[in-house]
Design an enzyme around this catalytic site. Sequence first.
Site, PDB file in Angstrom:
ATOM      1  N   LYS A 118      21.254  77.286   4.626  1.00  0.00           N
ATOM      2  CA  LYS A 118      20.572  78.217   4.350  1.00  0.00           C
ATOM      3  C   LYS A 118      19.693  76.937   3.464  1.00  0.00           C
ATOM      4  O   LYS A 118      20.619  76.060   2.572  1.00  0.00           O
ATOM      5  CB  LYS A 118      19.721  79.483   3.946  1.00  0.00           C
ATOM      6  N   THR A 121      13.376  84.803  18.591  1.00  0.00           N
ATOM      7  CA  THR A 121      14.014  86.363  18.401  1.00  0.00           C
ATOM      8  C   THR A 121      14.015  87.404  18.763  1.00  0.00           C
ATOM      9  O   THR A 121      14.973  88.118  19.346  1.00  0.00           O
ATOM     10  CB  THR A 121      13.825  85.992  17.088  1.00  0.00           C
ATOM     11  N   ASN A 181       6.023  88.688  13.548  1.00  0.00           N
ATOM     12  CA  ASN A 181       6.793  87.192  14.268  1.00  0.00           C
ATOM     13  C   ASN A 181       7.464  88.394  15.409  1.00  0.00           C
ATOM     14  O   ASN A 181       7.207  88.680  16.313  1.00  0.00           O
ATOM     15  CB  ASN A 181       7.428  85.957  13.613  1.00  0.00           C
ATOM     16  N   SER A 228      17.168  77.540  18.971  1.00  0.00           N
ATOM     17  CA  SER A 228      16.718  76.267  18.083  1.00  0.00           C
ATOM     18  C   SER A 228      17.906  75.648  18.560  1.00  0.00           C
ATOM     19  O   SER A 228      17.757  74.319  18.786  1.00  0.00           O
ATOM     20  CB  SER A 228      16.578  76.589  16.838  1.00  0.00           C
ATOM     21  N   LYS A 282      26.557  84.381  12.912  1.00  0.00           N
ATOM     22  CA  LYS A 282      25.863  84.534  13.574  1.00  0.00           C
ATOM     23  C   LYS A 282      25.697  83.334  15.145  1.00  0.00           C
ATOM     24  O   LYS A 282      25.658  83.785  16.128  1.00  0.00           O
ATOM     25  CB  LYS A 282      24.278  84.076  13.420  1.00  0.00           C
ATOM     26  N   LYS A 316      23.358  74.758   9.922  1.00  0.00           N
ATOM     27  CA  LYS A 316      22.229  75.399  10.884  1.00  0.00           C
ATOM     28  C   LYS A 316      21.725  76.387  10.078  1.00  0.00           C
ATOM     29  O   LYS A 316      21.847  78.015  10.226  1.00  0.00           O
ATOM     30  CB  LYS A 316      22.014  76.658  12.474  1.00  0.00           C
TER      31      LYS A 316
END
Length: 416
Positions: free
Chosen positions: A109, A193, A224, A350, A97, A73
């Site tokens: 990634k 986030t 953001n 997500s 994470k 992910k």
Amino acid sequence: MVVDEETALVSTESAVFLQKLVDKNLISESEKQFFSKPRKMLLVNFPARLDDGSIKLFSGYRVQYNTARGPAKGGIRFHQDVSFGEVKLLAFLMSLKCAVANIPLGGGKGGVEIDPRKYSAGELERISRAYINAIKEIIGERKDIPAPDVNTNGQVMAWMLDEYEKFVGEKQPGVITGKPIAVGGSHGRSYSTALGGVIVLEKLLERLKMQPKGQRVIIQGFGNAGSHAARLLAERGMKIIGASDSSTTLFNESGLDVAELLASKGAGALFAKNARKLSPADFLEQECDILIPAALSDAITGANEGRIKAKIVLELANAPVSPGADEKLFEKGVFVIPDILANAGGVVVSYLEGVQNASNYYWTEKVVNEKLDEIMTQAFTDVFDESRRKNISFRNAAYVLAINRILTAEKLRGNY
Ligand code: NAD
């Protein structure tokens, strides 16, 4: 962020953190070696047609760092400086994470070496589709699930989803997250986030018996993550005394007007009445209770760590505190909530987006935020307890917890 392209280690910074864990007997040398290499790395050079009719070859990457706990992910970054080394480091951090948050996902990634400001919307659409075409065999809702990252957004995800579904010949919204709600995105994703960071910050304040109301906060970076954090913290009675972006710093000991900051950001230039401008270096070194680096890596290093006056540092950005500075801040009694915990809220929502896609049943914003709260609270408790049990920093506790969770899965699979 210092990236070592030549060695097997993901970056000198991660290598330093991992070595520190070995030095403190928190992980073994063989465990360090096990985490020093990604499992799968794909480099693609793919053509896309530009508006003038010419064809250009672009370079892109996808790294699956570890998938013992679930599909890889991690976001896709569009940036001229994207490199294999940087993508490896970010994929490594994503593995940790997801393990800290204890969600059933591994770490990955992706990136494309491109300055998106130089391309039209039509060109960006063709580049996005061509990149997905080039990596389509290794992604999938049960293999590797991309999302937005720097310079990519919901629109880019929608193009990529569409391209992937043409390839598989069926609807598979769960292959990508961070999608617009109209094509299977989740409520709450846009500010998850920041909300995740605010939840863990509140839990720490509770443990430290500090009231949220009136805490003085400085936020570096008003994109953001930073702007939503300002809004959510102000709603909880905290005082935003500093806010900055790449072109300005604004500071007022008595508090900035957050509504004004948000409105000015929307209008293009960060502004607040009665605010002083400080140099970017002075800005970070002002007296405050909570400092939130929400922009770049290496905001706090050996060069300025000694002058940081915050009691708590909440790392909404990835890797904003260097390994050496982290150690010094811990010795000084500053609580640093590390990136792999502090900014995990994005990947948690997500994950919740993927769960909704898989069941084809969609939750309200309230339900999504309740689930985010539950997951982040548990992750904070796990890291806090680990740090108290072993008398180590939150960062070391989070790393050790994550590495042990991944190793448990690897051992059960017979891989370690
Ligand atoms: P963004 O592009 O929306 O905002 C970045 C902000 O930082 C902008 O306001 C920009 O002007 C500012 N900035 C850039 N250079 C600066 C400098 N030298 N000094 C002060 N401000 C500067 O990005 P974002 O999505 O908010 O991400 C910010 C950080 O948070 C990044 O490190 C990113 O990796 C991390 N992060 C974001 C998410 C997410 O969901 N958005 C998730 C995890 C981690």
